[in-house]
Design an enzyme around this catalytic site. Structure first.
Site, short mmCIF file in Angstrom:
data_model
loop_
_atom_site.label_atom_id
_atom_site.label_comp_id
_atom_site.label_asym_id
_atom_site.label_seq_id
_atom_site.Cartn_x
_atom_site.Cartn_y
_atom_site.Cartn_z
N ALA A 151 1.75 -0.89 5.67
CA ALA A 151 1.62 0.46 5.13
C ALA A 151 2.23 0.71 3.76
CB ALA A 151 2.21 1.46 6.13
N ALA A 152 3.21 -0.10 3.32
CA ALA A 152 3.90 0.22 2.06
C ALA A 152 2.99 -0.05 0.86
CB ALA A 152 5.17 -0.62 1.93
N PRO A 153 3.06 0.79 -0.17
CA PRO A 153 4.00 1.90 -0.35
C PRO A 153 3.58 3.22 0.29
CG PRO A 153 2.70 1.58 -2.35
CD PRO A 153 2.28 0.49 -1.41
N GLY A 154 2.38 3.28 0.90
CA GLY A 154 2.09 4.47 1.69
C GLY A 154 0.84 5.24 1.29
N LYS A 174 -2.35 4.81 1.93
CA LYS A 174 -3.29 5.08 3.03
C LYS A 174 -2.60 5.84 4.16
CE LYS A 174 -6.25 1.31 1.64
NZ LYS A 174 -5.37 0.69 0.65
N GLU A 181 5.91 -1.46 7.98
CA GLU A 181 5.97 -2.39 6.85
C GLU A 181 6.97 -3.48 7.19
OE1 GLU A 181 4.42 -3.11 3.91
OE2 GLU A 181 5.90 -4.70 3.83
N ARG A 189 10.39 -2.81 1.09
CA ARG A 189 9.19 -1.99 0.90
C ARG A 189 9.11 -0.87 1.94
NH1 ARG A 189 5.06 -3.67 -2.23
NH2 ARG A 189 3.41 -3.11 -0.79
N ASP A 211 -4.37 -2.90 6.59
CA ASP A 211 -4.68 -3.07 5.15
C ASP A 211 -3.93 -4.34 4.74
OD1 ASP A 211 -5.69 -2.32 2.65
OD2 ASP A 211 -3.85 -1.26 2.12
N CYS A 224 -7.66 -5.65 -0.70
CA CYS A 224 -8.07 -5.31 -2.07
C CYS A 224 -8.55 -6.58 -2.75
CB CYS A 224 -6.95 -4.61 -2.82
SG CYS A 224 -5.50 -5.62 -3.09
#
Ligand code: SAM
Length: 487
Positions: free
Chosen positions: A143-146, A148, A166, A171, A210, A263
């Site tokens: 999840a970091a940095p947040g 989404k 995370e 982080r 993610d 990504c």
């Protein structure tokens, strides 16, 4: 060896893999854009704060959100991100650090492609009407940095719980800070390895992974990412992603939704993960768009995932796919028992009282910290705290010092804040920046005691007014370090 192909600085093997993954034509657009283009700047507005700041918009009111966003950036031209109602492109890049609204969590600076979750929200709602208004248990695993997580938090109804995880401790701290600024009280931040979630059994209604990836979508933003690219690393990432998927799959409820994203652009990490999810874990791949063709110039990959390609869309690279776990219960291979229905545990925690918090919250002490949990979710959140390595949950309300409750900095950002409990001073931009730099300010018109400072109605933090000066309670670790006179 990395060498230029045509006139582009991308590694040759990257270009070959892009052609295999996306097709010749799409890959050429990608390669050209990665070498020539400058990343676009985009932000996503925090619906409930924007509505409050603008004073003229409901949380879901799209024209109100647009005018609120425009009022945040009066010197910039704004355009909507087509796939996200709360997302906007900005003409140029402001110095966000010198905008008090950025610190207040009124918006999040986020690549437009990363806002694809809005498409997931709509798709899941099509598969299951009223899904988002159920008492959901959501997990953002990486999840970091947040970015989404803040978007997911906005999808939940008041009875939902979002766990933002995370694995890297440093982080996780940044993630917790960003979630505090966003202001949703039904959120936990954990610092766990994906396999630790097996203690919960089949618990979550939706999991977002993610995944850490080779980061090809960062080439335009970070030239170092391009220089460090190698096929070996892509393969390494693909293997790690599959381990993460196997480790977390058991934590998804039968019939639950799974969102996989990266990504990056290559089929080894993206379609490779979908292959693994379907063949090894039995996941069912779902359509995200009502007609099978993706909208907005998004590319469909061979395996059925969705790819943002810079040059075809305005944004950086992002791959995403929506899957579902079959509903038939097959029994768990690892022998972990499923828990009974959520929300049935008895309230066995100490309850305190404090006027700083709106009705509907349960107050609990943790050492000298007073915390608030939404009453309906308190027991479930405490249960999760007991099973996971939780570094943040609910709302930090106050530090208890004898009979004094010193308001916690996070409370100023939170939906749980009972604003009438404090004298509020609406500060200018200049004073807001001084406060955020931890300078000492003077508020002769305010009574002695704790005072909430707000900028355009958005809470920034607290001072303790002591007559001829005030003590600045903004945390030293969060203070603005750059020269605020550049503003
Ligand atoms: N979702 C984030 C957002 O929108 O702001 C970005 C997440 S980033 C693509 C991937 C995250 O996975 C990183 O924060 C990284 O620290 C984390 N990570 C790295 N190794 C991991 C592992 N083995 N298991 C789970 N997460 C991992």
């Amino acid at each position: 060896m990395n060498r230029e192909i045509k006139d582009t600085p991308v590694p040759e093997k990257f270009a070959d893999l892009a052609r295999e993954s996306l097709g010749e034509e799409n890959a050429e657009v990608l390669i050209r854009t990665l070498s020539e283009g400058i990343p676009v700047v985009s932000i996503r507005v925090n619906g409930w704060k924007a509505a409050r700041i603008a004073g003229n918009a409901d949380e879901g009111d799209s024209s109100g959100i647009m005018s609120a966003a425009q009022s945040f950036f009066p010197d910039r031209a704004l355009r909507r991100v087509p796939w996200c109602g709360e997302g906007f492109y900005l003409s140029g890049r402001p110095v966000f650090t010198l905008d008090p609204l950025f610190h207040a969590g009124a918006y999040y600076v986020q690549d437009a492609s990363s806002m694809f979750l809005e498409l997931i929200r709509e798709a899941v709602e099509r598969y299951e009407k009223s899904f988002w208004s159920r008492p959901l248990r959501l997990l953002d695993l990486c999840a970091a940095p947040g970015g989404k997580s803040t978007q997911l938090a906005g999808f939940m109804g008041p009875e939902g719980i979002l766990v933002c995880n995370e694995v890297i401790r440093s982080r996780a701290g940044i993630l917790a800070e960003n979630m505090a600024r966003w202001g949703n009280p039904n959120v936990l931040v954990t610092d766990n390895d994906p396999r630790d979630f097996s203690v919960l059994g089949e618990y979550f209604d939706l999991i977002l992974a993610d995944a850490p990836c080779s980061g090809e979508g960062m080439f335009r933003k970070d030239s170092g990412a391009c220089g460090e690219w190698s096929l070996e690393n892509v393969k390494l990432c693909a293997g790690r992603q599959q381990r993460i998927l196997s480790d977390i799959w058991g934590a998804l409820k039968p019939g639950g939704y799974f969102v996989y994203s990266t990504c990056t652009f290559n089929r080894l990490e993206n379609d490779g993960a979908l292959d693994f999810l379907e063949k090894e874990l039995g996941a069912e791949l779902l359509e995200v768009f009502p007609s099978q063709e993706p909208a907005y110039g998004i590319v469909r990959t061979e395996r059925g995932g969705y790819q943002f390609v810079p040059g075809l869309v305005e944004g950086e690279g992002q791959f995403f796919a929506l899957l579902r776990k079959p509903s038939e219960k097959g029994g768990r291979a690892d022998g972990v028992k499923e828990r009974g229905p959520c929300g049935k545990r008895k309230n066995k925690y100490a309850v305190a009282e404090c006027p700083y918090v709106s009705p509907g919250y349960m107050l609990v002490t943790a050492g000298d910290l007073l915390k608030a949990y939404p009453s309906g979710q308190a027991e479930e959140m405490k249960f999760l705290e007991s099973r996971l390595n939780c570094i943040y949950s609910g709302v930090a309300v106050a530090q208890i010092k004898g009979k004094d409750y010193v308001p916690h900095p996070d409370l100023a950002f939170s939906r749980a804040l009972r604003q009438e409990a404090f004298f509020t001073v609406e500060v200018s931009r200049e004073d807001a920046l001084k406060f955020l730099s931890r300078e000492t300010l003077h508020f002769p018109e305010a009574p002695a005691g704790y005072v909430l400072l707000a900028y355009r109605g958005a809470g920034l933090g607290f001072v303790k007014n002591i007559g001829n000066r005030s003590n600045n309670l903004y945390p030293a670790a969060r203070r603005i370090r750059m020269d605020i006179n550049r503003a």
